[in-house]
Structures are given as C-alpha cells and as structure tokens.
Design a protein around this motif. Structure first.
Motif, PDB file in Angstrom:
ATOM      1  N   SER A   1      39.717  23.540 -54.869  1.00 38.24           N
ATOM      2  CA  SER A   1      40.256  22.494 -53.984  1.00 38.24           C
ATOM      3  C   SER A   1      39.613  21.124 -54.207  1.00 38.24           C
TER       4      SER A   1
ATOM      5  N   SER B   1      49.044  17.425 -61.439  1.00 43.15           N
ATOM      6  CA  SER B   1      48.288  17.579 -60.198  1.00 43.15           C
ATOM      7  C   SER B   1      48.966  16.847 -59.039  1.00 43.15           C
TER       8      SER B   1
ATOM      9  N   ALA C   1      52.240  18.478 -58.020  1.00 45.24           N
ATOM     10  CA  ALA C   1      52.026  19.714 -57.272  1.00 45.24           C
ATOM     11  C   ALA C   1      51.629  19.414 -55.827  1.00 45.24           C
ATOM     12  N   VAL C   2      50.697  18.486 -55.645  1.00 46.87           N
ATOM     13  CA  VAL C   2      50.259  18.133 -54.288  1.00 46.87           C
ATOM     14  C   VAL C   2      51.389  17.461 -53.522  1.00 46.87           C
TER      15      VAL C   2
ATOM     16  N   GLY D   1      54.601  17.746 -54.035  1.00 49.90           N
ATOM     17  CA  GLY D   1      55.640  18.728 -53.739  1.00 49.90           C
ATOM     18  C   GLY D   1      55.286  19.582 -52.542  1.00 49.90           C
ATOM     19  N   ALA D   2      54.013  19.971 -52.449  1.00 48.48           N
ATOM     20  CA  ALA D   2      53.577  20.772 -51.303  1.00 48.48           C
ATOM     21  C   ALA D   2      53.697  19.977 -50.005  1.00 48.48           C
ATOM     22  N   VAL D   3      53.268  18.718 -50.027  1.00 46.14           N
ATOM     23  CA  VAL D   3      53.354  17.883 -48.825  1.00 46.14           C
ATOM     24  C   VAL D   3      54.817  17.662 -48.434  1.00 46.14           C
TER      25      VAL D   3
ATOM     26  N   CYS E   1      57.378  19.665 -49.019  1.00 47.51           N
ATOM     27  CA  CYS E   1      57.908  20.901 -48.445  1.00 47.51           C
ATOM     28  C   CYS E   1      57.470  21.068 -46.992  1.00 47.51           C
ATOM     29  N   VAL E   2      56.208  20.746 -46.714  1.00 47.96           N
ATOM     30  CA  VAL E   2      55.721  20.858 -45.333  1.00 47.96           C
ATOM     31  C   VAL E   2      56.448  19.872 -44.427  1.00 47.96           C
TER      32      VAL E   2
ATOM     33  N   GLN F   1      53.514  21.974 -39.218  1.00 50.42           N
ATOM     34  CA  GLN F   1      53.112  20.644 -39.674  1.00 50.42           C
ATOM     35  C   GLN F   1      51.817  20.212 -38.980  1.00 50.42           C
TER      36      GLN F   1
ATOM     37  N   VAL G   1      48.820  22.091 -40.438  1.00 52.35           N
ATOM     38  CA  VAL G   1      48.495  21.552 -41.759  1.00 52.35           C
ATOM     39  C   VAL G   1      47.792  20.204 -41.633  1.00 52.35           C
TER      40      VAL G   1
END
Length: 236
Positions: free
Chosen positions: A45, A145, A148-149, A151-153, A155-156, A165, A168
């Motif tokens: 992380s 990187s 990926a970060v 995309g995750a944010v 999606c949330v 939410q 997170v």
C-alpha cells in the motif's frame, strides 16, 4: 431546464452523508493502522503514499511557478518529480519540503470533508487530482498505478452505496494520516545509516543550511499534528 443536469450534479457533489456509528469509524482506523504497521501490507500500500508525496511536490512546484517536467512512480514505491527553475530560492525550498508532509495534509483534508459529510465531493476531488497527475506521468508503471487507483475510486463513487462510500472515506483518511508518519521515521533511520544522501531533507539542508535532522523533525511534527487533529475530527 437549461443547466438542470449540471445543477443536479452539483447538488449530488455537495450532498452530505450521515456519519457511520463510532465503532465503524474506530474499526476503520484500526484496519488502517494494521495496514501501515504490518510490513507486507505496508509494502503493498505504500505506493498510495508515494502518489500523495509526489503530488505534493508537483502542486507546490506549480504554486511557486516552477516549470513541472513530469512525475515518475516506480515499482519499489519510490518516485521522483522533475521541475525546472532556479536551483535555489523559496520556490525550490517549498517544493522540496512539500513531499513528506503532503500525505498527512491530504489525509487531514479528507478527514475534514468526511467529518462534514461531503464524502461524494471528496471522492470526486480525488479523481480530479489523479487525472491531473496522470497528465504528468512519464513512465508506464506510473500510468498503470494511477489508472488502477483512479478506477477503484471511480467504482466506489459511482457504484457503491452511501454507507460503503462513507466507510471507504473514513478508512482512506485514517490511512493517509497514519501512512504519512511512517515514511518520515523510515527516512531518519536511513539517514542515520548513511543510505539517503539525496533525500528531501538533505537537499533542504544544502539549500537552507538548516540541518537535515531538523527538517525531518519538522516533517514529523506536521504529520503528528495532522494525525491528532484529523483523528479528533473523525472520532468526535
């Protein structure tokens, strides 16, 4: 009505979420502490802290009108921000000093927005900042990187329920504030062993003639104060 969709989006961004139960906030903090304290999870992380660190350098370079040439993120969780301008002076000093305190200050800002209930606004601000950084990345690993970060944010922010939410957001704020402290301790440990001659603190020492250890202490004080105040906002 003209402007209707924009107004609806703005209302969604500034909408407030109720805080989760205190035990959820506490568990989020404990989990974040475990991620930072446990070597294996910290190694996985730590790149998130590096993103905030290099983002701090980049933002300060822009604010002090230095020419920003690019950012590189590496698989060993290190990074570098390249700027052009006067090799000395306040702009260079502020740019070099911004990195190690950036994760803690970003975490404090996240805690303030989360405490105010502006979880959606926080997630979208993170997306905007990541997009700006993506335009400056100059290596493949850095691009992957950030995608990926981001995309995750996304999606949330787009798919998760308001309760998820909120969890997170609390966890991210805790992680940034706790994760902002550990690299400073690691930095001083490396400096004592002579393994970081070109660290931000040592560059600042050469620029200002203030000892590098004093700069590390200043970084540590800022990060601890941010953690204390941000933790108070989240819990109280």
């Amino acid at each position: 009505m003209k402007g209707g969709p924009l107004k609806a989006l703005w209302n969604q961004l500034i909408d407030t979420h109720p805080a989760p139960p205190l035990w959820v906030i506490a568990v989020a903090g404990v989990v974040a502490f475990g991620i930072v304290a446990y070597p294996q999870t910290w190694h996985l992380s730590r790149g998130l802290i590096t993103i905030a660190h290099e983002g701090g350098h980049a933002l300060m370079a822009v604010l002090t009108r230095r020419k920003l040439r690019g950012i590189r993120l590496h698989s060993d969780t290190s990074g570098v921000t390249l700027t052009r301008g006067r090799p000395t002076g306040p702009g260079m000093v502020l740019t070099a000093a911004a990195g190690y305190i950036a994760p803690s200050l970003v975490g404090l800002g996240a805690a303030w927005l989360t405490d105010a209930g502006h979880v959606t606004l926080l997630l979208w601000l993170v997306l905007v900042l990541l997009t700006c950084m993506l335009l400056l990345i100059r290596n493949v690993f850095g691009v992957v990187s950030l995608l990926a970060v981001g995309g995750a944010v996304f999606c949330v922010s787009w798919l998760a329920t308001p309760d998820i939410q909120g969890v997170v957001a609390y966890g991210a704020a805790w992680f940034l504030m706790l994760g902002g402290v550990r690299p400073i301790l690691e930095l001083q440990r490396k400096r004592r062993r002579g393994r970081a001659p070109d660290s931000d603190a040592d560059q600042l020492a050469r620029l200002t003639r203030v000892p590098g250890a004093l700069w590390v202490f200043l970084f540590f004080v800022v990060s601890v104060v941010a953690l204390g105040y941000g933790g108070y906002l989240l819990v109280m």
